[in-house]
Design an enzyme around this catalytic site. Structure first.
Site, mmCIF file in Angstrom:
data_model
loop_
_atom_site.group_PDB
_atom_site.id
_atom_site.type_symbol
_atom_site.label_atom_id
_atom_site.label_comp_id
_atom_site.label_asym_id
_atom_site.label_seq_id
_atom_site.Cartn_x
_atom_site.Cartn_y
_atom_site.Cartn_z
ATOM 1 N N LEU A 40 0.880 -1.161 0.000
ATOM 2 C CA LEU A 40 0.000 0.000 0.000
ATOM 3 C C LEU A 40 0.916 1.208 0.000
ATOM 4 C CD1 LEU A 40 -2.717 -0.821 2.724
ATOM 5 C CD2 LEU A 40 -3.082 -0.584 0.264
ATOM 6 N N ASP A 41 0.665 2.167 -0.886
ATOM 7 C CA ASP A 41 1.541 3.337 -0.887
ATOM 8 C C ASP A 41 1.354 4.123 0.403
ATOM 9 O OD1 ASP A 41 -0.612 5.235 -1.278
ATOM 10 O OD2 ASP A 41 -0.559 4.800 -3.416
ATOM 11 N N ALA A 42 2.267 5.031 0.670
ATOM 12 C CA ALA A 42 2.251 5.764 1.937
ATOM 13 C C ALA A 42 0.949 6.529 2.143
ATOM 14 C CB ALA A 42 3.437 6.716 2.013
#
Length: 191
Positions: A40-42
């Site tokens: 999951l991206d930041a």
């Protein structure tokens, strides 16, 4: 072979090594030797699975296994049923066309189960926002964000709410909380 379910907080990067300005997975998960099964991206929040088993990691993350990942996206604007149907058919993103997926509007009472994001999304009184759900089997880099933007409705907040049969709300995890689950859990039938 542990399988850990984490509610990844907004702003956390999907790596265990320390970062100068952001929280990392090591700030939330203390089990040694595990790594994310997918990413999951930041700027995204929600359910992230971690394991020390490479075969299990691949089975969860690789699109060929077609494990469904469900996302709630708060988008800018007010998409209608035609937009959701367009997203469901697959979207041409230029470098690839997404696979067909399931889409739906998220009911207001469901949104009440979400925690507040810190920092909150930008608020503009003249532009409404709408929550939609996308259930995809691919999970390419920033795929949901790119899909909604291509349809004309940029994502403001993105929460992964389920991986297979594992549902974040059923697990009862607040942001930053984790627990060990059965390695069979993502494939178990609900109900």
């Amino acid at each position: 072979m542990p399988l850990i379910a984490l509610n990844k907080p907004f702003g956390t990067i999907c790596q265990f090594s320390a970062h100068e300005t952001r929280a990392s997975l090591g700030d939330w998960v203390k089990t040694p030797g595990v790594y994310p099964a997918g990413r999951l991206d930041a700027d995204s929040e929600g359910l992230l699975l971690l394991t020390d088993d490479g075969a299990l990691q691949a089975r969860i993350a690789e699109p060929r296994h077609k494990l469904v990942k469900r996302y709630w996206a708060q988008v800018e604007g007010a998409p209608d049923d035609a937009v959701l149907a367009h997203l469901a058919k697959g979207i041409d993103l230029g470098d690839y066309v997404t696979r067909p997926c399931r889409t739906a509007f998220v009911a207001a009472e469901q949104i009440e189960a979400l925690w507040p994001r810190n920092p909150p999304i930008r608020y503009r009184a003249a532009i409404p926002t709408t929550w939609i759900e996308l259930a995809i089997t691919e999970g390419k880099n920033r795929q949901v964000r790119r899909m909604t933007a291509a349809a004309g409705f940029p994502t403001l907040r993105l929460v992964r709410v389920a991986v297979g049969a594992l549902d974040l709300f059923a697990l009862g995890l607040a942001p930053g909380e984790s627990l060990e689950v059965s390695p069979r859990a993502p494939w178990q039938r609900l109900g």
